[in-house]
Design a protein around this motif. Structure first.
Motif, PDB file in Angstrom:
ATOM      1  N   ASP A   8      35.516  78.820 -31.547  1.00  0.00           N
ATOM      2  CA  ASP A   8      34.602  79.972 -31.432  1.00  0.00           C
ATOM      3  C   ASP A   8      34.037  80.112 -30.028  1.00  0.00           C
ATOM      4  OD1 ASP A   8      34.955  80.098 -34.077  1.00  0.00           O
ATOM      5  OD2 ASP A   8      32.994  79.264 -34.614  1.00  0.00           O
ATOM      6  N   ALA A 185      45.954  92.345 -25.739  1.00  0.00           N
ATOM      7  CA  ALA A 185      46.007  91.372 -26.839  1.00  0.00           C
ATOM      8  C   ALA A 185      47.446  90.930 -27.093  1.00  0.00           C
ATOM      9  CB  ALA A 185      45.425  91.995 -28.105  1.00  0.00           C
ATOM     10  N   ARG A 189      49.044  87.088 -27.099  1.00  0.00           N
ATOM     11  CA  ARG A 189      49.696  86.621 -28.334  1.00  0.00           C
ATOM     12  C   ARG A 189      51.128  86.198 -28.046  1.00  0.00           C
ATOM     13  NH1 ARG A 189      48.115  90.983 -31.368  1.00  0.00           N
ATOM     14  NH2 ARG A 189      45.996  90.268 -31.757  1.00  0.00           N
ATOM     15  N   LEU A 219      37.945  91.598 -24.174  1.00  0.00           N
ATOM     16  CA  LEU A 219      37.600  91.239 -25.554  1.00  0.00           C
ATOM     17  C   LEU A 219      38.835  91.261 -26.463  1.00  0.00           C
ATOM     18  CD1 LEU A 219      34.182  93.102 -25.727  1.00  0.00           C
ATOM     19  CD2 LEU A 219      34.532  90.608 -25.723  1.00  0.00           C
ATOM     20  N   ALA A 220      39.747  92.172 -26.185  1.00  0.00           N
ATOM     21  CA  ALA A 220      40.990  92.218 -26.970  1.00  0.00           C
ATOM     22  C   ALA A 220      41.806  90.944 -26.725  1.00  0.00           C
ATOM     23  CB  ALA A 220      41.801  93.451 -26.593  1.00  0.00           C
ATOM     24  N   GLU A 223      40.363  88.221 -28.740  1.00  0.00           N
ATOM     25  CA  GLU A 223      40.755  88.395 -30.144  1.00  0.00           C
ATOM     26  C   GLU A 223      42.135  87.786 -30.388  1.00  0.00           C
ATOM     27  OE1 GLU A 223      39.687  92.037 -31.885  1.00  0.00           O
ATOM     28  OE2 GLU A 223      40.001  90.915 -33.751  1.00  0.00           O
ATOM     29  N   MET A 252      29.656  90.293 -27.424  1.00  0.00           N
ATOM     30  CA  MET A 252      29.939  89.223 -28.400  1.00  0.00           C
ATOM     31  C   MET A 252      28.678  88.824 -29.167  1.00  0.00           C
ATOM     32  SD  MET A 252      32.729  86.740 -26.609  1.00  0.00           S
ATOM     33  CE  MET A 252      32.296  86.825 -24.911  1.00  0.00           C
ATOM     34  N   ILE A 258      31.844  91.154 -35.894  1.00  0.00           N
ATOM     35  CA  ILE A 258      33.279  91.438 -35.767  1.00  0.00           C
ATOM     36  C   ILE A 258      33.919  90.707 -34.573  1.00  0.00           C
ATOM     37  CG2 ILE A 258      33.297  93.659 -36.982  1.00  0.00           C
ATOM     38  CD1 ILE A 258      33.210  94.959 -34.124  1.00  0.00           C
ATOM     39  N   MET A 259      33.075  90.115 -33.719  1.00  0.00           N
ATOM     40  CA  MET A 259      33.608  89.304 -32.603  1.00  0.00           C
ATOM     41  C   MET A 259      32.914  87.942 -32.674  1.00  0.00           C
ATOM     42  SD  MET A 259      33.907  92.101 -29.526  1.00  0.00           S
ATOM     43  CE  MET A 259      32.386  92.988 -29.791  1.00  0.00           C
ATOM     44  N   TRP A 261      32.494  84.999 -31.601  1.00  0.00           N
ATOM     45  CA  TRP A 261      32.656  83.957 -30.588  1.00  0.00           C
ATOM     46  C   TRP A 261      31.344  83.729 -29.873  1.00  0.00           C
ATOM     47  CZ3 TRP A 261      35.999  88.443 -29.988  1.00  0.00           C
ATOM     48  CH2 TRP A 261      37.131  88.347 -30.827  1.00  0.00           C
TER      49      TRP A 261
END
Ligand code: KIV
Ligand code: ZN
Length: 520
Positions: A8, A185, A189, A219-220, A223, A252, A258-259, A261
């Motif tokens: 987190d 994002a 990934r 932020l993406a 995620e 955040m 929803i975020m 962290w």
């Protein structure tokens, strides 16, 4: 630092003193850099990128001094993919409690063309330089500059090479602010899925704001699995700037539902450091800037004011005090005493020693004589003004009288101390400020070009103080000055003279852009 167990926790990497200072004109003196680094350390920034040690003697000295003083933050220096750069960087950061070397090379086809390296040539260079950095320091960050425009297969190969050679953090820069949230994002990934060893390092996101998406892109990336955000105070940085620290941290915190962290940032320190960075860099914060703009907590319309009075949550998603803003902003006046001033200054983030308090009190009384009510912003301007000049400055404005009005030319009678000797001159100009600047030039001929002259009212009303910022350039070096006064022309004269004092002391800086270009 590469603790992979706490999923987190997002590390905050602040690059105000490197990428931020790279924005044209955002020069800071050695002392100012130390002050900002101290504030970043205190507010809980995990990693401070303190500068680019090979860029100049000044950069090197600043990084070294910051490294020696930092209490808890990791101190990082930037280096191109060259042994000389990396050695110089290590020399600057090695005495930090927690040092880091950050080395980078441009990996996109455009950058490979500039360096004239083919893919294998670049991989060999990355392997050699990351290995070299890791032999010096066990905390090594590596960046493929322009990652978002690098072919995915090649990006995987270079990242794999850097990890194999010992990099502990892989930063993924969107150097020209080209990406968008979904793509940002997907890229993280993709790297996490495809690169062998990706699970052993921390992935970082480094976004520029050319299309206004730096915060959303960062932020993406988080995620998708990035666990370090690279950012600057007020979003300072090259061109449209970098991801703003205050925006990602508050996003955040406010939308933790929803975020989900955490950062280690003490958000109540945000407002003070935002103001100091704006003051020392000479970059004003736009009024409607998210979180730290002057209007961010103002409610002008009747409906909003009414709603806020009944229940603040109707129109406020965060409280001013969460970022260290004093919502009450009770004015001080000429009857306020020393203890009240000390308490107010502490509330604004200034811990004053006895001598500083004495000096601030004299200035405060002088201001209160001219201005009925002294607001928080007046006191902040007053503190910035005293930080910008010193009693032993080579040039000092002693007396100024200006004749202006509808009939020109306007005239300035100026007495200035030049190297301890008082001199007088009478000059004319196209307007009062032009006349004053001409008078200064007559007493101190300098050949510098005026690149910026900016006036901002500190508070409302005709007796408000004005903050004036001046930026000069000479021989590729930039010098800034600032001053505040209820008389705009006096503030202009002092700001101009402040910049000239820096020029006289050789406290300018050259642009790092040419060095970045040669990194390919
Ligand atoms: O924007 C960028 O690519 C950079 C790198 C040096 C990390 O600032
Ligand atoms: Zn950058």
């Amino acid at each position: 630092m590469t603790d992979k167990t706490d999923q987190d926790r997002v590390l905050i990497f602040d690059t105000t003193l490197r990428d931020g200072e790279q924005s044209p004109g955002a020069t800071m003196t050695h002392e100012e850099k130390l002050e900002i680094a101290g504030l970043l350390d205190e507010m809980g920034v995990d990693i401070i990128e303190a500068g680019f040690p090979i860029a100049s003697e000044g950069d090197f000295e600043a990084v070294r001094a910051i490294a020696q003083r930092a209490e808890t933050s990791v101190i990082c220096g930037l280096a191109r993919a060259s042994f000389t750069d990396i050695d110089r960087c290590w020399e600057a950061v090695q005495h930090a409690r927690k040092p880091r070397i950050h080395t980078f090379i441009g990996t996109s086809p455009l950058h490979r063309d500039i360096t004239a390296l083919d893919q294998q040539g670049m991989i060999d260079k990355i392997a050699a330089t990351v290995t070299h950095a890791r032999n010096l320091c066990d905390n090594v960050q590596w960046s493929p500059m322009d990652a978002t425009r690098t072919e995915h297969d090649f990006l995987c190969r270079v990242v794999e090479t850097a990890i194999r050679c010992g990099a502990t953090t892989i930063n993924v820069p969107d150097t020209v602010g080209y990406t968008a949230p979904r793509e940002s994002a997907d890229l993280i990934r993709m790297l996490l899925e495809r690169v062998p060893g990706a699970d052993t390092v921390v992935f970082a996101t480094h976004c520029h704001n050319d299309l206004g998406m730096a915060t959303a892109n960062a932020l993406a990336a988080v995620e998708a699995g990035a666990r370090q955000i690279e950012c600057t105070i007020n979003g300072l940085g090259e061109r449209a700037g970098n991801t703003a620290l205050e925006e990602v941290v508050m996003a955040m915190r406010v939308r933790n539902d929803i975020m989900p962290w955490r950062t280690g940032i003490d958000t109540t320190k945000i407002m003070h450091i935002s103001r100091r960075v704006s003051q020392v860099s000479g970059f004003a914060v736009q009024f409607n800037k998210a979180v730290v703009g002057k209007n961010a907590f103002l409610h002008e319309s009747g409906i909003h004011q009414d709603g806020v009075l009944k229940n603040v949550q109707t129109f406020e998603i965060m409280r001013p005090e969460d970022i260290g803003l004093n919502a009450k902003n009770i004015a001080m006046g000429k009857h306020s005493g020393r203890a009240a001033l000390r308490a107010k200054m502490a509330e604004l983030g200034y811990e004053l020693g006895d001598n500083q308090l004495k000096d601030a009190f004299v200035r405060f009384k002088a201001l209160a004589d001219r201005k009925k009510e002294v607001y928080d912003d007046d006191l902040i301007a007053l503190m910035a003004d005293s930080a910008a000049s010193a009693v032993d400055d080579y040039l000092q404005v002693k007396k100024l009288r200006v004749i202006c009005g509808t009939e020109g030319p306007q005239e300035a009678e100026l007495t200035m101390s030049v190297g301890g000797e008082e001199r007088f001159v009478d000059a004319t100009g196209d307007g009062p400020v032009d006349a004053v600047f001409n008078a200064v030039k007559m007493l101190y001929p300098h050949g510098a070009k005026l690149d910026l002259y900016q006036v901002q009212a500190v508070t409302e009303g005709t007796d408000a103080q004005a903050t004036v910022s001046v930026r000069l350039s000479k021989d590729g070096r930039v010098f800034t000055g600032q001053s505040a006064d209820t008389d705009t022309v006096v503030a202009s004269a002092r700001a101009y003279v402040n910049a000239l004092n820096r020029l006289h002391a050789g406290q300018g800086r050259t642009s790092n852009s040419a060095l970045m270009q040669s990194a390919g």
